[in-house]
Design an enzyme around this catalytic site. Structure first.
Site, PDB file in Angstrom:
ATOM      1  N   GLU A 272     -18.821 -86.937  30.519  1.00 55.37           N
ATOM      2  CA  GLU A 272     -17.485 -86.613  29.857  1.00 55.37           C
ATOM      3  C   GLU A 272     -17.630 -86.410  28.424  1.00 55.37           C
ATOM      4  O   GLU A 272     -16.855 -85.713  27.979  1.00 55.37           O
ATOM      5  CB  GLU A 272     -16.452 -87.843  30.325  1.00 55.37           C
ATOM      6  CG  GLU A 272     -16.335 -87.745  31.874  1.00 55.37           C
ATOM      7  CD  GLU A 272     -15.646 -86.416  32.246  1.00 55.37           C
ATOM      8  OE1 GLU A 272     -14.789 -85.684  31.270  1.00 55.37           O
ATOM      9  OE2 GLU A 272     -15.586 -86.106  33.416  1.00 55.37           O
TER      10      GLU A 272
ATOM     11  N   TYR B  41      -7.862 -89.135  27.552  1.00 54.10           N
ATOM     12  CA  TYR B  41      -8.810 -88.467  28.494  1.00 54.10           C
ATOM     13  C   TYR B  41      -9.970 -89.177  29.087  1.00 54.10           C
ATOM     14  O   TYR B  41      -9.881 -89.197  30.064  1.00 54.10           O
ATOM     15  CB  TYR B  41      -9.130 -86.954  27.747  1.00 54.10           C
ATOM     16  CG  TYR B  41     -10.019 -86.414  28.631  1.00 54.10           C
ATOM     17  CD1 TYR B  41      -9.477 -85.594  29.728  1.00 54.10           C
ATOM     18  CD2 TYR B  41     -11.417 -86.413  28.448  1.00 54.10           C
ATOM     19  CE1 TYR B  41     -10.381 -85.071  30.682  1.00 54.10           C
ATOM     20  CE2 TYR B  41     -12.258 -85.837  29.369  1.00 54.10           C
ATOM     21  CZ  TYR B  41     -11.807 -85.066  30.447  1.00 54.10           C
ATOM     22  OH  TYR B  41     -12.693 -84.674  31.163  1.00 54.10           O
TER      23      TYR B  41
ATOM     24  N   CYS C 153      -4.648 -65.460  40.192  1.00 56.15           N
ATOM     25  CA  CYS C 153      -3.667 -65.886  40.903  1.00 56.15           C
ATOM     26  C   CYS C 153      -3.812 -65.716  42.343  1.00 56.15           C
ATOM     27  O   CYS C 153      -3.471 -66.395  43.162  1.00 56.15           O
ATOM     28  CB  CYS C 153      -2.412 -65.412  40.297  1.00 56.15           C
ATOM     29  SG  CYS C 153      -2.062 -65.849  38.707  1.00 56.15           S
TER      30      CYS C 153
ATOM     31  N   CYS D 139      -5.628 -68.285  44.381  1.00 59.46           N
ATOM     32  CA  CYS D 139      -5.169 -69.591  43.798  1.00 59.46           C
ATOM     33  C   CYS D 139      -4.517 -70.410  45.336  1.00 59.46           C
ATOM     34  O   CYS D 139      -3.568 -69.640  45.767  1.00 59.46           O
ATOM     35  CB  CYS D 139      -3.982 -69.521  42.864  1.00 59.46           C
ATOM     36  SG  CYS D 139      -3.518 -71.202  42.446  1.00 59.46           S
TER      37      CYS D 139
ATOM     38  N   ASP E 223      -6.644 -82.610  30.083  1.00 55.54           N
ATOM     39  CA  ASP E 223      -7.506 -82.026  28.848  1.00 55.54           C
ATOM     40  C   ASP E 223      -7.112 -80.526  28.814  1.00 55.54           C
ATOM     41  O   ASP E 223      -6.017 -80.225  29.542  1.00 55.54           O
ATOM     42  CB  ASP E 223      -9.039 -81.763  29.341  1.00 55.54           C
ATOM     43  CG  ASP E 223      -9.372 -81.057  30.705  1.00 55.54           C
ATOM     44  OD1 ASP E 223      -8.442 -80.648  31.247  1.00 55.54           O
ATOM     45  OD2 ASP E 223     -10.532 -80.767  30.986  1.00 55.54           O
TER      46      ASP E 223
HETATM   47 FE1  SF4 Z   1      -2.006 -68.348  38.972  1.00 52.93          FE
HETATM   48 FE2  SF4 Z   1      -2.348 -70.310  40.258  1.00 52.93          FE
HETATM   49 FE3  SF4 Z   1      -2.628 -70.594  37.874  1.00 52.93          FE
HETATM   50 FE4  SF4 Z   1      -0.273 -70.445  38.879  1.00 52.93          FE
HETATM   51  S1  SF4 Z   1      -1.641 -72.398  39.076  1.00 52.93           S
HETATM   52  S2  SF4 Z   1      -0.793 -69.210  37.156  1.00 52.93           S
HETATM   53  S3  SF4 Z   1      -0.838 -69.107  40.408  1.00 52.93           S
HETATM   54  S4  SF4 Z   1      -3.924 -69.255  38.808  1.00 52.93           S
END
Ligand code: SF4
Length: 377
Positions: free
Chosen positions: A55, A138, A217, A220, A156
């Site tokens: 860390e 942290y 995304c 995600c 962080d």
């Molecule tokens: Fe994109 Fe997931 Fe980050 Fe939201 S949490 S901005 S959906 S990668």
């Protein structure tokens, strides 16, 4: 058609963690972490000291760079006791190349306190860890949760970005209201089973999926719970930090050779490169004449000396400083063995000097001085 853009007041963020949403985020992130986590060496150990070391090293340094340093450092100092018993210059030598040497100095001091106050066993709560040198919120949260399973939060840069997007937290990095909000969210989310894994899942997600640029995304696992995604605001959260331009710093560096040896000095323990060895250096202005630079070095070394010429300039870019090391060949009648501005002086061969704890910048200065013929004539 993308969903309508809607701004949420950051002050409402906490109320967004209703139990269902919390369970969804925790469950999805932990499941994703179990499937996708990178195989990193400190994830294969339960040794709190080894986890703590990882860390500290990871605070300002990339994972790929840290791995070999972490392995070598543990070979050299395998336990808290071994680290506590080692002389500081040896510890700094083991740190060379990682930069931010205050991390190594604090690690060393903290190891000594762990031995003196806790019988060599790292304390297991964030509250106790915070009493040790170098432990901020942290690091205390990371070690307490990962090594000891305490549901202690951490934030962080990666976690801040993920939470900013998930909860549409407004404000720029460094903004106090924003920081408080992020810590409150992290505190709510970490409660539950596997707090260490959950904290690592958040960090891992920020490092590999919710990246600063071009977040993934579509891959995600928490996309359907992400407000920035739903509101089309991923690119604007968090706003970029405005960084100050690096400060210029010029050091006059004394290259003083005598019978195949060079004068080396160890700096006082506070400040830039504190506790490290160097060719004796003094801060000057860009346009300071050599005679004045020689006077400053003479004052720092506590002897008379004169400048014989230049051996070049070594430039080095640090995160917050643009460093110029001007190598000044010097000599004097009386060769010092101690000096007012330094903790210690030694006359060393280049090989002996290389083995001392020295910053990368000063190591390059030493190489440049030798290559320029400092030891000849
Ligand atoms: Fe994109 Fe997931 Fe980050 Fe939201 S949490 S901005 S959906 S990668």
């Amino acid at each position: 058609m993308s969903p309508p853009r809607k701004r949420k007041d950051a002050a409402a963020a906490e109320s967004l963690v209703v139990p269902e949403r919390r369970d969804f985020l925790r469950g999805q992130l932990l499941e994703w972490y179990d499937r996708q986590k990178r195989d990193l060496p400190w994830r294969r150990t339960r040794d709190p000291y080894a986890i703590w070391l990882s860390e500290v090293m990871l605070q300002q340094t990339q994972v790929a760079t840290v791995i070999p340093y972490w392995e070598r450092f543990l070979q050299r100092f395998p336990t808290v006791e071994a680290l506590a018993a080692a002389p500081l210059p040896d510890v700094l030598a083991g740190w060379r190349g990682l930069g931010y040497y205050s991390r190594a100095r604090n690690l060393h001091r903290a190891a000594q306190e762990v031995v003196a106050r806790f019988g060599g066993k790292l304390p297991s709560t964030a509250a106790e860890l915070l009493s040790l040198p170098g432990f901020g919120r942290y690091t205390a949260g990371a070690v307490a949760s990962i090594a000891f399973g305490e549901p202690a939060p951490l934030v962080d840069g990666n976690v801040a970005r993920v939470l900013s997007r998930l909860f549409e937290v407004e404000g720029a990095p460094g903004d106090r209201v924003r920081e408080a909000r992020l810590w409150a969210l992290a505190t709510e989310l970490v409660r539950g089973e596997r707090p260490g894994d959950f904290n690592q899942a958040l960090m891992e997600h920020g490092a590999t999926v919710c990246r600063p640029e071009n977040p993934l995304c579509l891959l995600c696992p928490v996309r359907e719970g992400c407000l920035a995604y739903l509101h089309g605001r991923v690119d604007e959260l968090p706003p970029a930090r405005v960084r100050a331009a690096p400060k210029r710093m010029t050091l006059a560096v004394a290259v003083w050779a005598h019978e195949g040896r060079l004068l080396l000095a160890r700096r006082a323990e506070k400040g830039l490169f504190g506790g490290l060895w160097e060719l004796p250096a003094a801060e000057v202005e860009d346009d300071t004449p050599d005679t004045d630079s020689a006077s400053r070095l003479a004052e720092a070394l506590g002897v008379s000396l004169s400048a014989r010429g230049h051996l070049g300039t070594v430039r080095r870019q640090l995160t917050h400083r643009s460093l110029s090391l001007r190598l000044l060949q010097v000599t004097g009648l009386e060769r010092p063995t101690e000096a007012p501005a330094f903790r210690e002086l030694r006359w060393c061969t280049p090989d002996e000097a290389s083995a001392l704890g020295m910053s990368t910048a000063m190591h390059k200065a030493l190489e440049a001085a030798v290559a320029a013929g400092a030891l000849q004539g």
